[in-house]
Design an enzyme around this catalytic site. Sequence first.
Site, mmCIF file in Angstrom:
data_model
loop_
_atom_site.group_PDB
_atom_site.id
_atom_site.type_symbol
_atom_site.label_atom_id
_atom_site.label_comp_id
_atom_site.label_asym_id
_atom_site.label_seq_id
_atom_site.Cartn_x
_atom_site.Cartn_y
_atom_site.Cartn_z
ATOM 1 N N LEU A 128 0.835 -1.200 0.000
ATOM 2 C CA LEU A 128 0.000 0.000 0.000
ATOM 3 C C LEU A 128 0.875 1.258 0.000
ATOM 4 O O LEU A 128 0.663 2.173 -0.792
ATOM 5 C CB LEU A 128 -0.896 -0.038 1.251
ATOM 6 C CG LEU A 128 -1.882 1.095 1.476
ATOM 7 C CD1 LEU A 128 -2.964 1.087 0.395
ATOM 8 C CD2 LEU A 128 -2.560 0.959 2.854
ATOM 9 N N SER A 135 1.365 7.856 5.660
ATOM 10 C CA SER A 135 0.164 8.154 6.455
ATOM 11 C C SER A 135 -0.958 8.650 5.540
ATOM 12 O O SER A 135 -2.127 8.321 5.733
ATOM 13 C CB SER A 135 0.484 9.241 7.495
ATOM 14 O OG SER A 135 1.580 8.859 8.282
ATOM 15 N N ARG A 269 17.853 -10.683 41.285
ATOM 16 C CA ARG A 269 19.022 -9.798 41.242
ATOM 17 C C ARG A 269 19.291 -9.203 42.631
ATOM 18 O O ARG A 269 18.492 -8.419 43.154
ATOM 19 C CB ARG A 269 18.788 -8.677 40.226
ATOM 20 C CG ARG A 269 19.852 -7.598 40.204
ATOM 21 C CD ARG A 269 21.191 -8.130 39.768
ATOM 22 N NE ARG A 269 22.187 -7.067 39.649
ATOM 23 C CZ ARG A 269 23.497 -7.274 39.678
ATOM 24 N NH1 ARG A 269 23.968 -8.507 39.814
ATOM 25 N NH2 ARG A 269 24.335 -6.273 39.539
ATOM 26 N N GLN A 337 15.255 -1.269 31.774
ATOM 27 C CA GLN A 337 15.904 -0.479 32.831
ATOM 28 C C GLN A 337 16.232 -1.356 34.044
ATOM 29 O O GLN A 337 17.285 -1.215 34.655
ATOM 30 C CB GLN A 337 14.978 0.688 33.222
ATOM 31 C CG GLN A 337 15.592 1.691 34.159
ATOM 32 C CD GLN A 337 16.621 2.599 33.483
ATOM 33 O OE1 GLN A 337 16.803 2.541 32.264
ATOM 34 N NE2 GLN A 337 17.314 3.393 34.264
ATOM 35 N N GLU A 364 0.917 0.364 9.827
ATOM 36 C CA GLU A 364 -0.556 0.216 9.840
ATOM 37 C C GLU A 364 -1.214 1.411 10.536
ATOM 38 O O GLU A 364 -2.183 1.272 11.268
ATOM 39 C CB GLU A 364 -0.968 -1.125 10.449
ATOM 40 C CG GLU A 364 -0.516 -2.269 9.560
ATOM 41 C CD GLU A 364 -1.107 -3.610 9.910
ATOM 42 O OE1 GLU A 364 -2.285 -3.649 10.305
ATOM 43 O OE2 GLU A 364 -0.388 -4.604 9.756
HETATM 44 C C1 LIG Z 1 8.934 -2.084 9.602
HETATM 45 C C2 LIG Z 1 7.862 -1.545 8.702
HETATM 46 C C3 LIG Z 1 7.069 -2.430 7.971
HETATM 47 C C4 LIG Z 1 6.092 -1.938 7.096
HETATM 48 N N1 LIG Z 1 5.366 -2.814 6.329
HETATM 49 C C5 LIG Z 1 4.490 -2.329 5.414
HETATM 50 C C6 LIG Z 1 3.804 -3.224 4.525
HETATM 51 O O1 LIG Z 1 3.951 -4.453 4.586
HETATM 52 N N2 LIG Z 1 2.977 -2.676 3.579
HETATM 53 C C7 LIG Z 1 2.776 -1.342 3.472
HETATM 54 O O2 LIG Z 1 2.019 -0.943 2.590
HETATM 55 N N3 LIG Z 1 3.409 -0.484 4.302
HETATM 56 C C8 LIG Z 1 4.257 -0.931 5.261
HETATM 57 N N4 LIG Z 1 4.919 -0.063 6.102
HETATM 58 C C9 LIG Z 1 4.735 1.363 5.915
HETATM 59 C C10 LIG Z 1 4.004 2.060 7.047
HETATM 60 O O3 LIG Z 1 2.644 1.744 7.026
HETATM 61 C C11 LIG Z 1 4.314 3.557 6.944
HETATM 62 O O4 LIG Z 1 5.673 3.724 7.324
HETATM 63 C C12 LIG Z 1 3.402 4.388 7.802
HETATM 64 O O5 LIG Z 1 2.107 4.406 7.271
HETATM 65 C C13 LIG Z 1 3.918 5.816 7.943
HETATM 66 O O6 LIG Z 1 4.185 6.357 6.680
HETATM 67 P P1 LIG Z 1 5.581 7.098 6.416
HETATM 68 O O7 LIG Z 1 6.680 6.186 6.822
HETATM 69 O O8 LIG Z 1 5.573 7.597 5.024
HETATM 70 O O9 LIG Z 1 5.589 8.305 7.423
HETATM 71 P P2 LIG Z 1 4.861 9.702 7.223
HETATM 72 O O10 LIG Z 1 3.535 9.532 6.578
HETATM 73 O O11 LIG Z 1 5.833 10.646 6.618
HETATM 74 O O12 LIG Z 1 4.610 10.111 8.737
HETATM 75 C C14 LIG Z 1 5.713 10.462 9.589
HETATM 76 C C15 LIG Z 1 5.182 10.709 10.967
HETATM 77 O O13 LIG Z 1 4.328 11.833 10.947
HETATM 78 C C16 LIG Z 1 3.405 11.711 12.020
HETATM 79 N N5 LIG Z 1 2.066 11.997 11.491
HETATM 80 C C17 LIG Z 1 1.420 11.363 10.492
HETATM 81 N N6 LIG Z 1 0.219 11.917 10.284
HETATM 82 C C18 LIG Z 1 0.119 12.943 11.169
HETATM 83 C C19 LIG Z 1 -0.876 13.918 11.454
HETATM 84 N N7 LIG Z 1 -2.024 13.961 10.747
HETATM 85 N N8 LIG Z 1 -0.642 14.817 12.423
HETATM 86 C C20 LIG Z 1 0.519 14.820 13.121
HETATM 87 N N9 LIG Z 1 1.489 13.918 12.906
HETATM 88 C C21 LIG Z 1 1.295 13.001 11.940
HETATM 89 C C22 LIG Z 1 3.533 10.307 12.611
HETATM 90 O O14 LIG Z 1 4.281 10.366 13.803
HETATM 91 C C23 LIG Z 1 4.325 9.587 11.547
HETATM 92 O O15 LIG Z 1 5.119 8.545 12.087
HETATM 93 C C24 LIG Z 1 5.883 -0.535 6.995
HETATM 94 C C25 LIG Z 1 6.672 0.339 7.760
HETATM 95 C C26 LIG Z 1 7.648 -0.148 8.609
HETATM 96 C C27 LIG Z 1 8.481 0.838 9.403
#
Ligand SMILES: Cc1cc2nc3c(=O)[nH]c(=O)nc-3n(C[C@H](O)[C@H](O)[C@H](O)COP(=O)(O)OP(=O)(O)OC[C@H]3O[C@@H](n4cnc5c(N)ncnc54)[C@H](O)[C@@H]3O)c2cc1C
Length: 387
Positions: A128, A135, A269, A337, A364
């Site tokens: 996805l 996000s 401990r 800790q 997710e």
């Molecule tokens: C280990 C791992 C496995 C994954 N596996 C899959 C998979 O199998 N399939 C798949 O499709 N995706 C997968 N993902 C992707 C995952 O769903 C996304 O990383 C996640 O949705 C966040 O998107 P992004 O990394 O682009 O962060 P961004 O969208 O850039 O968000 C960064 C941060 O902004 C903050 N944020 C977001 N929205 C808001 C808001 N409205 N207001 C304030 N703060 C906000 C949150 O703290 C977020 O962490 C995986 C990610 C990881 C790390």
Amino acid sequence: MSDKTYLEWPFFDARHAALERELDAWAARHVGQQHEADVDAACRQLVRQLGEGGWLHHAIAGAEGAGIDTRAICLIRETLARHNGLADFAFAMQGLGSGAISLHGTAAQRDAYLPRVARGEAIAAFALSEPQAGSDVAAMQCAAVQDGDHYVLNGEKTWISNGGIADFYVVFARTGEQPGARGISAFIVDADTPGFEIAERIQVIAPHPLARLVFRDCRIPATQRIGAAGQGFKVAMSTLDVFRTSVAAAALGFARRALDEALAHATQRKMFGQVLSDFQMTQAKLAQMATGIDAAALLTYRAAWQRDQGRNVTKEAAMAKMTATETAQQVIDAALQMFGGLGVVSEQPVERLYREIRALRIYEGATEVQQLIIARELLRAATTKEA
Ligand SMILES: Cc1cc2nc3c(=O)[nH]c(=O)nc-3n(C[C@H](O)[C@H](O)[C@H](O)COP(=O)(O)OP(=O)(O)OC[C@H]3O[C@@H](n4cnc5c(N)ncnc54)[C@H](O)[C@@H]3O)c2cc1C
């Protein structure tokens, strides 16, 4: 040894407690806490073992179209996570990767994929996220254009779990029926489809197979589309409604393991002529950890039970995922800790848990996204009542 009295909660049927006991014994025999030098090989082996053990049947909808048992999925994830994070990952991805087929697939799609997924013979993935659409899923750019009885797929996906070892990927792409979320469709893409490639493998703090995928003029038969054209966003969200609750369950498993480790350590401990658990400050921490775990478990199994009643769980699943993952992070940190220097030694159980839990607060739907979902549901209910 974890307290199992929660299995007597009214959310569960007798079969659920039996399932947990059987899996716990199976996992103690088959999956360890050992360091996996080759994470791809370890994952493939775990999928095979889980298939042979009959556990993956719970990750898919039944042969006669019987619904997904969310409580069983949650209990399995919680139990596996307590034993080994990679085993939980292997189980979860078989479910998440095939969930759209279970929930929305045609009979032919179900027959072609689900039995192999359940036997551990085909590895599944859910694609996805994109570099510019994490996000904000509806911002996705990966596009599928219909060409006769095929679709032509172009674009990228990233952070895809099982990327590189999966046999098929459920891919969400823009088909443009309507703007934004209403113009997305879901497709099954076999790993050997020309035009599909693994562009990059991604290393993360708790190693598991993860990759960036690229599609270049990748032709997919229209029969591989899951659900109606333009309904892909709904397909993705309904799949996440099941598996988001199960992320909460995995977090619970990690937290329960951390509490077990903390109790075992603190009671033996020696320091200052006593043991660590004799100190009230330690007792306060243990009380906080146990209460947090129970609160998270109540939210998790409320959501799972409610979904199994056929009711909407968008808000409840978000509450469970947010609370369980955030609580587990705190519980694991408190456990680490208590171990002092030993807590940060590589491959100690608490050190592994500390790395394992982190991504669950992001994928997710990050915690902030869960907060938005909960508030949106609250406000919708409030404004509907007023109208
Ligand atoms: C280990 C791992 C496995 C994954 N596996 C899959 C998979 O199998 N399939 C798949 O499709 N995706 C997968 N993902 C992707 C995952 O769903 C996304 O990383 C996640 O949705 C966040 O998107 P992004 O990394 O682009 O962060 P961004 O969208 O850039 O968000 C960064 C941060 O902004 C903050 N944020 C977001 N929205 C808001 C808001 N409205 N207001 C304030 N703060 C906000 C949150 O703290 C977020 O962490 C995986 C990610 C990881 C790390």
